[in-house]
Write a protein that holds these residues in place. Structure first.
Motif, PDB file in Angstrom:
ATOM      1  N   ALA A   1      38.691  32.212  47.662  1.00  0.00           N
ATOM      2  CA  ALA A   1      39.818  32.135  48.592  1.00  0.00           C
ATOM      3  C   ALA A   1      40.893  33.157  48.231  1.00  0.00           C
ATOM      4  O   ALA A   1      41.609  33.665  49.109  1.00  0.00           O
ATOM      5  CB  ALA A   1      40.406  30.730  48.587  1.00  0.00           C
ATOM      6  N   GLU A   2      40.995  33.486  46.949  1.00  0.00           N
ATOM      7  CA  GLU A   2      41.965  34.480  46.488  1.00  0.00           C
ATOM      8  C   GLU A   2      41.452  35.904  46.651  1.00  0.00           C
ATOM      9  O   GLU A   2      42.203  36.860  46.445  1.00  0.00           O
ATOM     10  CB  GLU A   2      42.306  34.225  45.017  1.00  0.00           C
TER      11      GLU A   2
ATOM     12  N   VAL B   1      39.543  25.668  34.141  1.00  0.00           N
ATOM     13  CA  VAL B   1      38.376  26.522  34.383  1.00  0.00           C
ATOM     14  C   VAL B   1      38.767  27.667  35.310  1.00  0.00           C
ATOM     15  O   VAL B   1      38.412  28.830  35.071  1.00  0.00           O
ATOM     16  CB  VAL B   1      37.211  25.705  34.993  1.00  0.00           C
ATOM     17  N   HIS B   2      39.504  27.349  36.359  1.00  0.00           N
ATOM     18  CA  HIS B   2      39.965  28.387  37.287  1.00  0.00           C
ATOM     19  C   HIS B   2      40.806  29.423  36.553  1.00  0.00           C
ATOM     20  O   HIS B   2      40.620  30.633  36.717  1.00  0.00           O
ATOM     21  CB  HIS B   2      40.775  27.753  38.420  1.00  0.00           C
TER      22      HIS B   2
ATOM     23  N   GLU C   1      26.500  30.778  37.769  1.00  0.00           N
ATOM     24  CA  GLU C   1      27.249  29.546  37.534  1.00  0.00           C
ATOM     25  C   GLU C   1      26.833  28.854  36.243  1.00  0.00           C
ATOM     26  O   GLU C   1      27.679  28.375  35.478  1.00  0.00           O
ATOM     27  CB  GLU C   1      27.077  28.592  38.714  1.00  0.00           C
ATOM     28  N   ARG C   2      25.525  28.774  35.994  1.00  0.00           N
ATOM     29  CA  ARG C   2      25.050  28.077  34.793  1.00  0.00           C
ATOM     30  C   ARG C   2      25.464  28.817  33.523  1.00  0.00           C
ATOM     31  O   ARG C   2      25.835  28.195  32.528  1.00  0.00           O
ATOM     32  CB  ARG C   2      23.527  27.924  34.846  1.00  0.00           C
ATOM     33  N   GLN C   3      25.413  30.131  33.547  1.00  0.00           N
ATOM     34  CA  GLN C   3      25.830  30.897  32.379  1.00  0.00           C
ATOM     35  C   GLN C   3      27.326  30.729  32.113  1.00  0.00           C
ATOM     36  O   GLN C   3      27.752  30.591  30.963  1.00  0.00           O
ATOM     37  CB  GLN C   3      25.484  32.369  32.575  1.00  0.00           C
TER      38      GLN C   3
ATOM     39  N   GLU D   1      33.894  24.639  41.767  1.00  0.00           N
ATOM     40  CA  GLU D   1      35.213  24.442  42.363  1.00  0.00           C
ATOM     41  C   GLU D   1      36.125  25.635  42.083  1.00  0.00           C
ATOM     42  O   GLU D   1      36.849  26.102  42.973  1.00  0.00           O
ATOM     43  CB  GLU D   1      35.841  23.162  41.818  1.00  0.00           C
ATOM     44  N   ALA D   2      36.083  26.129  40.853  1.00  0.00           N
ATOM     45  CA  ALA D   2      36.915  27.271  40.485  1.00  0.00           C
ATOM     46  C   ALA D   2      36.498  28.526  41.238  1.00  0.00           C
ATOM     47  O   ALA D   2      37.350  29.296  41.697  1.00  0.00           O
ATOM     48  CB  ALA D   2      36.833  27.513  38.976  1.00  0.00           C
TER      49      ALA D   2
END
Length: 237
Positions: free
Chosen positions: A73-74, A29-30, A50-52, A66-67
């Protein structure tokens, strides 16, 4: 209406995940979201839901969350109060990354010219021969794979474990972008000539020339990327 790389805006911008990847869902996913962002499928400052995203990828919102945390962070996305998650990747961000990669790759090439072994020389020469064949046949997929092999071989020859780890964060061209670039005969010819110049300098032990040739190659290919994704006209140098 078309997006920045000429795709109809109505088309889904992220490919659905193959079920075989479910064992490592978070990582895939990430990777899917990161590729979509870096390929210009989302505009800078665009708000994402997020849901879309979960619906488009065919997953629950848990791996999406999570992704997105990892992407934040990136520096590719940012969570803002009352606005949600915003895309932060833009032309300036990409330019900085290209310059960082040019600095790292050129130093690795310099050290490879000093440290390369005869076995590594033979492997690099074989890759260049395969690149010539793939370029003549306009085999974009082969060229994508060989490009990764070429740089990986130089990294290994340099024995720069620390720099090689750092550079992983600077690799952001996805296969779809590389394929578009490599389908251009003039681009293939330029890339092949640059790869030959880099390998020749490294094999000959010409560290200054290896460093210069590598930097020029990364910057030029970076400018092609910026022009394609962001329609930029001013080139970085």
């Amino acid at each position: 209406m078309l997006n920045t790389i000429g795709l109809p805006a109505s088309e889904e911008r992220i490919e659905r995940l193959d079920p075989q990847f479910l064992t490592t869902l978070r990582d895939h996913v990430h990777r899917a979201l990161r590729t979509a962002i870096l390929s210009g499928r989302f505009a800078a400052d665009e708000r994402v839901n997020e849901r879309q995203l979960a619906e488009q990828l065919g997953v629950s919102t848990t791996p999406i969350k999570e992704a997105l945390r990892q992407l934040e962070a990136e520096g590719l996305v940012e969570t803002l109060a009352r606005r949600g998650i915003i895309i932060r990747f833009n032309a300036d961000w990409a330019e900085e990354t290209i310059l960082a990669r040019a600095a790292l790759e050129s130093m690795i090439a310099r050290l490879a010219a000093k440290r390369i072994t005869q076995d590594a020389v033979r492997a690099l020469e074989q890759t260049i021969d395969r690149m010539r064949t793939a370029s003549l046949n306009a085999a974009a997929d082969d060229l994508i794979e060989l490009n990764e092999t070429f740089h990986d071989q130089i990294h290994a020859a340099s024995e720069c474990r620390y720099l090689a780890r750092m550079i992983e964060r600077q690799r952001f061209y996805d296969a779809s972008i590389r394929r578009i670039i490599h389908l251009d005969p003039s681009e293939c010819a330029k890339a092949l000539a640059e790869h030959i110049a880099i390998s020749t300098a490294i094999i000959s032990g010409e560290s200054d020339e290896a460093e210069r040739a590598m930097r020029d190659h990364v910057i030029r290919s970076g400018n092609t990327y910026l022009s394609m994704i962001f329609n930029t006209r001013e080139e970085i140098r």
